[in-house]
Design an enzyme around this catalytic site. Structure first.
Site, short mmCIF file in Angstrom:
data_model
loop_
_atom_site.label_atom_id
_atom_site.label_comp_id
_atom_site.label_asym_id
_atom_site.label_seq_id
_atom_site.Cartn_x
_atom_site.Cartn_y
_atom_site.Cartn_z
CD GLU A 381 -2.72 -1.34 2.44
OE1 GLU A 381 -2.69 -0.41 3.27
OE2 GLU A 381 -3.39 -2.37 2.62
CG HIS A 395 9.80 4.04 2.65
ND1 HIS A 395 10.41 5.25 2.91
CD2 HIS A 395 9.86 3.31 3.80
CE1 HIS A 395 10.81 5.26 4.17
NE2 HIS A 395 10.49 4.11 4.74
CB CYS A 473 -0.60 0.45 14.04
SG CYS A 473 -1.12 1.72 12.87
CG ASP A 521 13.24 7.84 3.93
OD1 ASP A 521 13.51 6.68 3.56
OD2 ASP A 521 12.36 8.53 3.40
#
Length: 736
Positions: A381, A395, A473, A521
């Site tokens: 996602e 990412h 989460c 990052d």
């Protein structure tokens, strides 16, 4: 098929309007090289912004295909229903007490007509799927004005240990939704200067110095910071750690404390019940503050031992936080102290966390080939609403490329769809030194793969332990009614040997979708030494500095994420990335009991050399120009053995014995047949029928006499020897 065709046409047609500016899928991005400090004076700094790598992605909305703009380091913090218009932020060191102002010195822009900018979805939780949240046009699309309005603003001031800072925000994209006009600022030059008014969140420096351990952090966070701004304290100050431990675990923590002192980090123990009974979050917070404010200003790490019921997290609406214990100066969310936790419910839980930490720092050798191997895990996602417009897979690919460039030899990629628990188990058991996770999570599992606490017992990676940067989460909700995911990995063992992980940063709450990606990052960039002014070697240092970048960019949402992103493990853990190499260390095998210094030769600059006596630190120094000169802070007794320990980044730890010989100034005589008195700089020694000798700290004889001696001394430490009636006494004397 029709939807995809419309998207491509939109991108191509729109690209021609901007004369060469790209409209494409999200690309790999780092720091914007077009943001420069033009000048830095005592009361004013000038900063130049230039647009870099502006791109647009077409998305389907109720009004047709709309554009989502991105540029290097641009962050979308627009409110839900308002146009997506990324901003870029930079932190400046500012006056300790004055209010600051920002003024636009010059700017350049171009305007493009008939542009539909997509509305923001607001802050999205990782408990949601961004693709299932619609784009909703809010009231702002009916207002005939440019959003957000100002092209340069200042955020509220914050304090980072000894430096007050303020973030300047550039908003180079201004959009009028009624006329559909997009104004693109290609260059903005601003001046940030002091005013005559008193500021908010001010700082009062009680001394003209800063703690050396934060110099690199200041240089990284503040683009105008100079080391000469203050006089640093001596480099021997390698920081200090306090371990706050429940009474029931006080004896169990001794080996850990001894090792930390042995490897050069001054470490002390505080029993939690001695702070308050019952132990409360407010009491812990006040205690840490008092310790931080002690003379020397060197408190750097705090390790909490126990579960929430032993040492509670700080709980406020929507927040469960250990990190706030390290937020001491001012009213902001920048930590002055790095916080970690050994979460345990038994002595066995604690022992395995102590054992894994000591082994990781002390016992790794050149045969540990699992180092330099990493695991990247991503959900299927994400996208335009995420940080840099990246999907989780994009990412993690950027992170994987970064690690490969740094020297990691193997990257295992586990990307949805289709990842199973077995994929993760095999990766751990095969040996990895780092794991990055970006996806959904629960209190007990990763969403991608569904690897969870029930699978941990299948791990066999004994003392081949990775550390983990976890974006998900509630993986770190240690207030949950059973051990959470992070706790399970830290407590894991097989046949009495540690398995799982050596440290993990995981959240106690539902994380936002975008902002933790920016933090992750930065953690990986710091780990891979992408920022020369911000080299960090501890897990607490790497993770906290990564979160500082997140707070700078994402403001309030970044603050909430920092407060709840919890370090499970030792915050002072010396991280390893690649297979270690050996250091060449040479040092004398003996040391005089009256010596003041001890010199160590080492071929690795930056290594930390420490002399210790059975877990008590005697002195420590950093290797510079091939040597470390250790100043002895503690007295040493003769005929004992000291331990020399040398640690270095990605190095095999060196441990050697050093024998103490000669006259000791540590043997202080009491109730003996003599008197020793000091008045000013005069040492007076009296003893009937005695031979009297005074030695300096280098063991040199500086005075002798019979029966009575008066010696005019310089400042320093001396050993007075009294020989009488066939016995010899030695006493330590300090002249100030």
């Amino acid at each position: 098929m029709k939807k995809n065709f419309s998207r491509i046409v939109s991108i191509v047609a729109f690209s021609s309007l901007l004369g060469g500016m790209a409209f494409a899928q999200p690309a790999e991005r780092g720091r914007n090289p077009q943001v420069r400090l033009l000048s830095a004076e005592q009361s004013m700094s000038k900063v130049q912004f230039r647009m870099d790598n502006l791109q647009f992605t077409g998305v389907q909305t109720s009004k047709g295909v709309a554009q989502v703009p991105t540029f290097t380091e641009g962050v979308n913090i627009s409110e839900k229903g308002t146009p997506i218009l990324p901003i870029l932020s930079r932190s400046l060191a500012v006056s300790e007490t004055r209010a600051m102002k920002v003024e636009v010195v010059s700017s350049k822009f171009i305007e493009k007509k008939d542009v539909l900018i997509a509305p923001s979805k607001g802050v999205i939780s990782r408990a949601e799927n961004p693709d299932q949240i619609p784009y909703v046009y809010g009231q702002s699309y009916n207002e005939d004005k440019f959003f957000p309005g100002e092209i340069a603003t200042l955020s509220d001031p914050f304090i980072l240990r000894d430096v007050r800072g303020q973030v300047v925000n550039f908003a180079p994209l201004q959009y009028n939704p009624v006329t559909k006009t997009l104004r693109i600022y290609t260059e903005i030059v601003v001046a940030v200067s002091e005013t005559a008014e008193a500021g908010q969140n001010t700082i009062s420096l009680v001394k003209n110095s800063t703690f050396t351990g934060f110099e690199d952090i200041y240089k990284s966070v503040f683009m105008n910071y100079e080391a000469t701004r203050y006089t640093p304290v001596e480099e021997k100050e390698n920081g200090r750690m306090i371990v706050i431990v429940p009474k029931k675990y006080e004896e169990d923590i001794e080996d850990f404390v001894d090792w930390k002192n042995q490897r050069g980090l001054r470490t002390e123990v505080k029993v939690a019940e001695d702070i308050a009974s019952p132990v409360t979050a407010n009491a812990i917070q006040q205690f840490v503050k008092q310790e931080y404010e002690k003379e020397g200003n060197d408190l750097t790490y705090v390790l909490l031992v126990g579960d929430h019921k032993d040492i509670p997290a700080k709980i406020t609406p929507g927040i469960k936080s250990d990190q706030v214990y390290g937020q001491i100066v001012g009213n902001d969310h920048y930590n002055e102290v790095f916080i970690g936790r050994f979460s345990c419910e038994s002595k066995e839980d604690l022992k395995t966390q102590i054992d894994r930490t000591i082994h990781y720092e002390r016992n790794i050798t050149t045969e540990d080939k699992w180092l330099g191997q990493a695991l990247c895990i991503a959900s299927a996602e994400g996208g335009p609403s995420a940080d840099n417009g990246e999907s989780d897979i994009q990412h993690e690919n950027i992170i994987a490329n970064l690690l490969t460039q740094y020297g990691y030899t193997k990257i295992i990629k586990c990307y949805d769809p289709g990842v199973t628990p077995k994929n993760i188990i095999d990766a751990f058991n095969g040996g990895i030194s780092l794991a990055n996770y970006t996806g959904h999570g629960s209190e007990t599992a990763w969403g991608t793969s569904h690897f969870g606490t029930t699978h941990v017992k299948q791990l066999t990676n004994s003392n081949q332990l990775p550390f983990i940067f976890d974006v998900a989460c509630v993986n770190g909700d240690f207030l949950y009614n059973v051990p959470c995911f992070a706790e399970a990995l830290m407590r894991a063992q097989k046949d009495g040997k540690p398995t799982g992980t050596v440290a993990i940063i995981a959240s106690t709450i539902n994380q936002s979708w975008a902002s933790p990606m920016r933090g992750q990052d930065e953690m990986n960039e710091i780990l891979c030494e992408k920022h020369p002014n911000n080299i960090k070697r501890t897990f607490g240092g790497v993770t906290m500095n990564g979160m500082f970048a997140m707070v700078e960019k994402y403001k309030k949402d970044g603050e909430k994420m920092l407060d709840t992103w919890t370090v499970f493990g030792d915050p002072s853990l010396l991280v390893r990335t690649l297979v270690p190499t050996k250091m060449q260390v040479t040092a004398p095998a003996n040391i005089s009991a009256s010596a003041q210094t001890f010199e160590v030769a080492c071929d690795y600059n930056g290594a930390i050399a420490t002399l210790s006596d059975d877990g008590d630190m005697v002195g420590t120094a950093i290797v510079k120009d091939g040597k470390a000169i250790i100043k002895l802070n503690e007295s040493i007794a003769d005929e004992t053995n000291l331990t020399l320990t040398v640690v270095g980044y990605n190095k095999v730890t060196v441990i050697k014995d050093v024998k103490v010989e000669g006259t000791s100034i540590a043997d202080v005589a009491n109730d003996k047949p003599y008197t020793v008195a000091v008045s000013g700089k005069t040492i007076t020694v009296e003893s009937p029928a005695a031979g009297l000798t005074i030695f300096d700290m280098n063991g040199r004889r500086v005075a002798t006499a019979k029966n009575r001696m008066v010696f005019e001394a310089q400042n320093g430490v001396y050993a007075v020897r009294i020989a009488t009636e066939g016995k010899t006494y030695t006493e330590k004397v300090i002249v100030k």
